[in-house]
Design a protein around this motif. Structure first.
Motif, PDB file in Angstrom:
ATOM      1  N   ILE A   1       1.032  -1.211   0.110  1.00 38.55           N
ATOM      2  CA  ILE A   1       0.034  -0.104  -0.087  1.00 38.55           C
ATOM      3  C   ILE A   1       0.925   1.146   0.112  1.00 38.55           C
ATOM      4  O   ILE A   1       0.775   2.127  -0.796  1.00 38.55           O
ATOM      5  CB  ILE A   1      -0.852   0.077   1.096  1.00 38.55           C
ATOM      6  CG1 ILE A   1      -2.138  -1.109   1.025  1.00 38.55           C
ATOM      7  CG2 ILE A   1      -1.516   1.264   1.477  1.00 38.55           C
ATOM      8  CD1 ILE A   1      -3.087  -0.594  -0.260  1.00 38.55           C
ATOM      9  N   ILE A  20       1.962   2.326  -3.357  1.00 38.52           N
ATOM     10  CA  ILE A  20       0.997   3.006  -4.403  1.00 38.52           C
ATOM     11  C   ILE A  20       0.796   4.258  -3.845  1.00 38.52           C
ATOM     12  O   ILE A  20       0.185   4.682  -2.952  1.00 38.52           O
ATOM     13  CB  ILE A  20      -0.368   2.165  -4.383  1.00 38.52           C
ATOM     14  CG1 ILE A  20       0.234   0.611  -4.516  1.00 38.52           C
ATOM     15  CG2 ILE A  20      -1.279   2.567  -5.614  1.00 38.52           C
ATOM     16  CD1 ILE A  20       0.667   0.522  -6.026  1.00 38.52           C
ATOM     17  N   SER A  21       1.199   5.078  -4.788  1.00 34.83           N
ATOM     18  CA  SER A  21       1.263   6.564  -4.247  1.00 34.83           C
ATOM     19  C   SER A  21       0.370   7.522  -5.585  1.00 34.83           C
ATOM     20  O   SER A  21      -0.217   8.442  -5.088  1.00 34.83           O
ATOM     21  CB  SER A  21       2.611   7.320  -3.825  1.00 34.83           C
ATOM     22  OG  SER A  21       3.246   7.062  -4.895  1.00 34.83           O
ATOM     23  N   GLU A  30      -1.820   4.895 -10.559  1.00 38.36           N
ATOM     24  CA  GLU A  30      -1.543   3.825  -9.942  1.00 38.36           C
ATOM     25  C   GLU A  30      -2.884   3.104  -8.955  1.00 38.36           C
ATOM     26  O   GLU A  30      -3.060   2.066  -8.994  1.00 38.36           O
ATOM     27  CB  GLU A  30      -0.307   3.791  -9.091  1.00 38.36           C
ATOM     28  CG  GLU A  30       0.861   4.156  -9.718  1.00 38.36           C
ATOM     29  CD  GLU A  30       2.032   4.565  -8.795  1.00 38.36           C
ATOM     30  OE1 GLU A  30       3.156   4.817  -8.987  1.00 38.36           O
ATOM     31  OE2 GLU A  30       2.056   4.441  -7.789  1.00 38.36           O
ATOM     32  N   LYS A  31      -3.347   4.146  -8.451  1.00 36.58           N
ATOM     33  CA  LYS A  31      -4.545   3.972  -7.320  1.00 36.58           C
ATOM     34  C   LYS A  31      -5.779   3.456  -8.190  1.00 36.58           C
ATOM     35  O   LYS A  31      -6.179   2.447  -7.757  1.00 36.58           O
ATOM     36  CB  LYS A  31      -4.772   5.276  -6.679  1.00 36.58           C
ATOM     37  CG  LYS A  31      -3.631   5.585  -5.638  1.00 36.58           C
ATOM     38  CD  LYS A  31      -4.076   6.662  -4.694  1.00 36.58           C
ATOM     39  CE  LYS A  31      -3.209   7.279  -3.705  1.00 36.58           C
ATOM     40  NZ  LYS A  31      -3.613   8.172  -2.864  1.00 36.58           N
ATOM     41  N   HIS A  32      -6.079   4.240  -9.233  1.00 37.55           N
ATOM     42  CA  HIS A  32      -7.053   3.640 -10.138  1.00 37.55           C
ATOM     43  C   HIS A  32      -6.882   2.381 -10.805  1.00 37.55           C
ATOM     44  O   HIS A  32      -7.810   1.867 -10.694  1.00 37.55           O
ATOM     45  CB  HIS A  32      -7.103   4.833 -11.355  1.00 37.55           C
ATOM     46  CG  HIS A  32      -7.691   6.114 -11.103  1.00 37.55           C
ATOM     47  ND1 HIS A  32      -9.161   6.118 -10.690  1.00 37.55           N
ATOM     48  CD2 HIS A  32      -7.334   7.329 -11.175  1.00 37.55           C
ATOM     49  CE1 HIS A  32      -9.313   7.482 -10.316  1.00 37.55           C
ATOM     50  NE2 HIS A  32      -8.446   8.349 -10.811  1.00 37.55           N
ATOM     51  N   LEU A  39      -4.970  -0.114  -9.575  1.00 38.99           N
ATOM     52  CA  LEU A  39      -5.046  -1.321  -8.255  1.00 38.99           C
ATOM     53  C   LEU A  39      -6.546  -1.498  -8.104  1.00 38.99           C
ATOM     54  O   LEU A  39      -7.015  -2.411  -7.693  1.00 38.99           O
ATOM     55  CB  LEU A  39      -4.431  -0.494  -6.944  1.00 38.99           C
ATOM     56  CG  LEU A  39      -4.488  -1.237  -5.790  1.00 38.99           C
ATOM     57  CD1 LEU A  39      -4.217  -2.762  -5.934  1.00 38.99           C
ATOM     58  CD2 LEU A  39      -3.916  -0.716  -4.727  1.00 38.99           C
ATOM     59  N   VAL A  40      -7.363  -0.259  -7.885  1.00 35.86           N
ATOM     60  CA  VAL A  40      -8.920  -0.441  -7.453  1.00 35.86           C
ATOM     61  C   VAL A  40      -9.633  -1.484  -8.546  1.00 35.86           C
ATOM     62  O   VAL A  40     -10.552  -2.215  -8.249  1.00 35.86           O
ATOM     63  CB  VAL A  40      -9.552   0.882  -7.267  1.00 35.86           C
ATOM     64  CG1 VAL A  40     -11.112   0.621  -7.275  1.00 35.86           C
ATOM     65  CG2 VAL A  40      -8.869   1.625  -5.961  1.00 35.86           C
ATOM     66  N   LYS A  65     -10.102   1.562   0.508  1.00 38.83           N
ATOM     67  CA  LYS A  65     -10.255   2.987   0.313  1.00 38.83           C
ATOM     68  C   LYS A  65      -9.584   3.934   1.338  1.00 38.83           C
ATOM     69  O   LYS A  65      -9.112   5.078   1.061  1.00 38.83           O
ATOM     70  CB  LYS A  65     -11.797   3.283   0.431  1.00 38.83           C
ATOM     71  CG  LYS A  65     -12.409   4.776   0.141  1.00 38.83           C
ATOM     72  CD  LYS A  65     -13.846   4.670   0.643  1.00 38.83           C
ATOM     73  CE  LYS A  65     -13.789   4.606   2.067  1.00 38.83           C
ATOM     74  NZ  LYS A  65     -15.715   4.706   2.541  1.00 38.83           N
ATOM     75  N   LEU A  93      -5.784   3.923   0.672  1.00 40.28           N
ATOM     76  CA  LEU A  93      -5.259   4.897  -0.512  1.00 40.28           C
ATOM     77  C   LEU A  93      -5.884   6.125  -0.586  1.00 40.28           C
ATOM     78  O   LEU A  93      -5.481   6.927  -1.237  1.00 40.28           O
ATOM     79  CB  LEU A  93      -5.738   3.928  -1.739  1.00 40.28           C
ATOM     80  CG  LEU A  93      -5.187   2.757  -2.171  1.00 40.28           C
ATOM     81  CD1 LEU A  93      -5.723   2.044  -3.434  1.00 40.28           C
ATOM     82  CD2 LEU A  93      -3.943   2.725  -2.082  1.00 40.28           C
ATOM     83  N   LEU A  95      -8.675   7.483  -0.795  1.00 40.90           N
ATOM     84  CA  LEU A  95      -9.863   7.711  -1.843  1.00 40.90           C
ATOM     85  C   LEU A  95     -11.233   7.870  -1.466  1.00 40.90           C
ATOM     86  O   LEU A  95     -11.624   7.620  -0.276  1.00 40.90           O
ATOM     87  CB  LEU A  95      -9.817   6.370  -2.574  1.00 40.90           C
ATOM     88  CG  LEU A  95      -8.543   5.947  -3.431  1.00 40.90           C
ATOM     89  CD1 LEU A  95      -8.847   4.525  -4.186  1.00 40.90           C
ATOM     90  CD2 LEU A  95      -8.243   7.034  -4.463  1.00 40.90           C
TER      91      LEU A  95
END
Length: 390
Positions: free
Chosen positions: A214, A217-218, A222-224, A226-227, A252, A255, A257
């Motif tokens: 986690i 992932i920054s 990358e977050k989009h 991964l989700v 959530k 990250l 989000l």
């Protein structure tokens, strides 16, 4: 344009450079890319409207989408270096210097030709045709990692190979954690795990912990990604149970989000799989023999279409083969006649490079499929029961 023939990259880039889509926001572009199935490892469409009605294979659509995505990321930065040469330099940077699956390609003098070979090598999980035909999964599911790596490379070239390796491992850890959160595992989960394991190029002896993954992932993209991968992992029964909901809520929070990021991703994967459930390999339940036949049939049909003029010319010069093929539409050939056709067809394949697959060990088992499609090339008089398509 034929993504399986030399020169396709130069042709594609000449058309992509004129598109307005290259100037759109990154989040909008990513959404369009996701709708093609590229993010999910199942390319059912291409980004370019110009080519949407073309009869491309899954692999060819994947090549087109990958190259356009690279070009989009490249255009977001003011880089003086030529795109093709810059992308090649990136792939050299992330390859294993001691023993890379790219190493036998770097002697190519033409940058476009070299990039075509690099992308071809990068697409396939398994380059052996016979083995691949028995596989459910033909395309690498983690190709977007290459895009994330290229985005980083455009900003900072230092330690780029470590970045690509680490983000692969981080994604793998979190996706497997999502699958482990399920109370019951399905065939879908087993297939998905296999797909991810086969897709990882930089094998690490030990995966990072969930917390370390986690923390790695920054970036927003990358977050989009991964989700979307996690929602793909949790999709199997279309129902988010208590354990899965708890995992998504924790993801959530970890990250940082908003709620809409999770709900949108769940909605996207549900819509994609519902629309394309008959097009995505691991959503179909088929035995290995049927999978082999279907994949082989598609390949043979594609080869015949693309070489039809040359085949007709070569067949017309082989009168015996032509006569026997004509008779095969009306009666069963004897063993001796079948051997004659096989022998003469193999001679024809030698003169058409793209049909060289039939010359490989095991290629003989494709000949019945080839002969099955051949009558479509013959004059209609040879096949009185043939029904013309509208």
């Amino acid at each position: 344009m034929n993504p399986s023939a030399n020169g396709w990259i130069k042709k594609l880039l000449s058309e992509v450079s004129e598109l307005d889509d290259i100037q759109i926001e990154t989040t909008v572009f990513y959404q369009k890319l996701k709708q093609t199935g590229f993010i999910y490892g199942s390319n059912v469409d291409v980004l370019l409207d110009t080519y949407r009605n073309n009869d491309f294979t899954d692999e060819e659509r994947c090549k087109i989408n990958l190259l356009i995505t690279f070009y989009f990321i490249y255009k977001k930065q003011n880089i003086d270096e030529n795109f093709t040469e810059h992308l090649i330099r990136y792939y050299k940077s992330i390859s294993n210097k001691k023993r890379s699956f790219f190493e036998d390609l770097f002697g190519d003098k033409s940058s476009e030709s070299l990039l075509e070979k690099l992308i071809h090598k990068r697409i396939y999980i398994d380059d052996n045709f016979i083995t691949k035909s028995f596989n459910y999964f033909l395309i690498n599911a983690l190709l977007f990692v290459d895009v994330l790596g290229y985005q980083r490379f455009l900003k900072n070239e230092n330690k780029i190979r470590n970045y690509v390796s680490n983000i692969e491992s981080a994604l793998e850890t979190i996706v497997f954690s999502a699958i482990d959160s399920k109370t019951q595992k399905s065939e879908y989960d087993t297939n998905l795990i296999r797909l991810f394991e086969d897709s990882v190029r930089h094998k690490n002896s030990e995966l990072p912990s969930y917390t370390d993954a986690i923390n790695f992932i920054s970036e927003p993209l990358e977050k989009h990604y991964l989700v979307d991968l996690v929602c793909m992992a949790l999709w199997s029964d279309k129902i988010i149970d208590a354990e899965e909901l708890e995992f998504l809520d924790q993801l959530k929070t970890d990250l940082q989000l908003e709620d809409i990021a999770i709900s949108k991703s769940v909605e996207d994967i549900n819509r994609f799989y519902e629309i394309h459930k008959n097009d995505v390999a691991f959503l179909r339940s088929k035995n290995l023999a049927q999978s082999f036949y279907d994949n082989s049939s598609k390949v043979v049909s594609k080869l015949i279409k693309r070489n039809s003029k040359r085949l007709i010319k070569e067949l017309s010069e082989s009168k015996e083969a032509m006569a026997l093929l004509a008779q095969s539409t009306q009666r069963n050939l004897t063993d001796e006649e079948q051997k004659k056709i096989q022998s003469q067809l193999l001679d024809i394949f030698k003169s058409i490079p793209s049909l060289a697959i039939f010359m490989l060990p095991g290629g003989m088992i494709l000949l019945p499929l080839f002969v099955k499609f051949i009558p479509k090339l013959l004059p209609s008089a040879f096949d009185e029961n043939r029904i013309e398509d509208d």
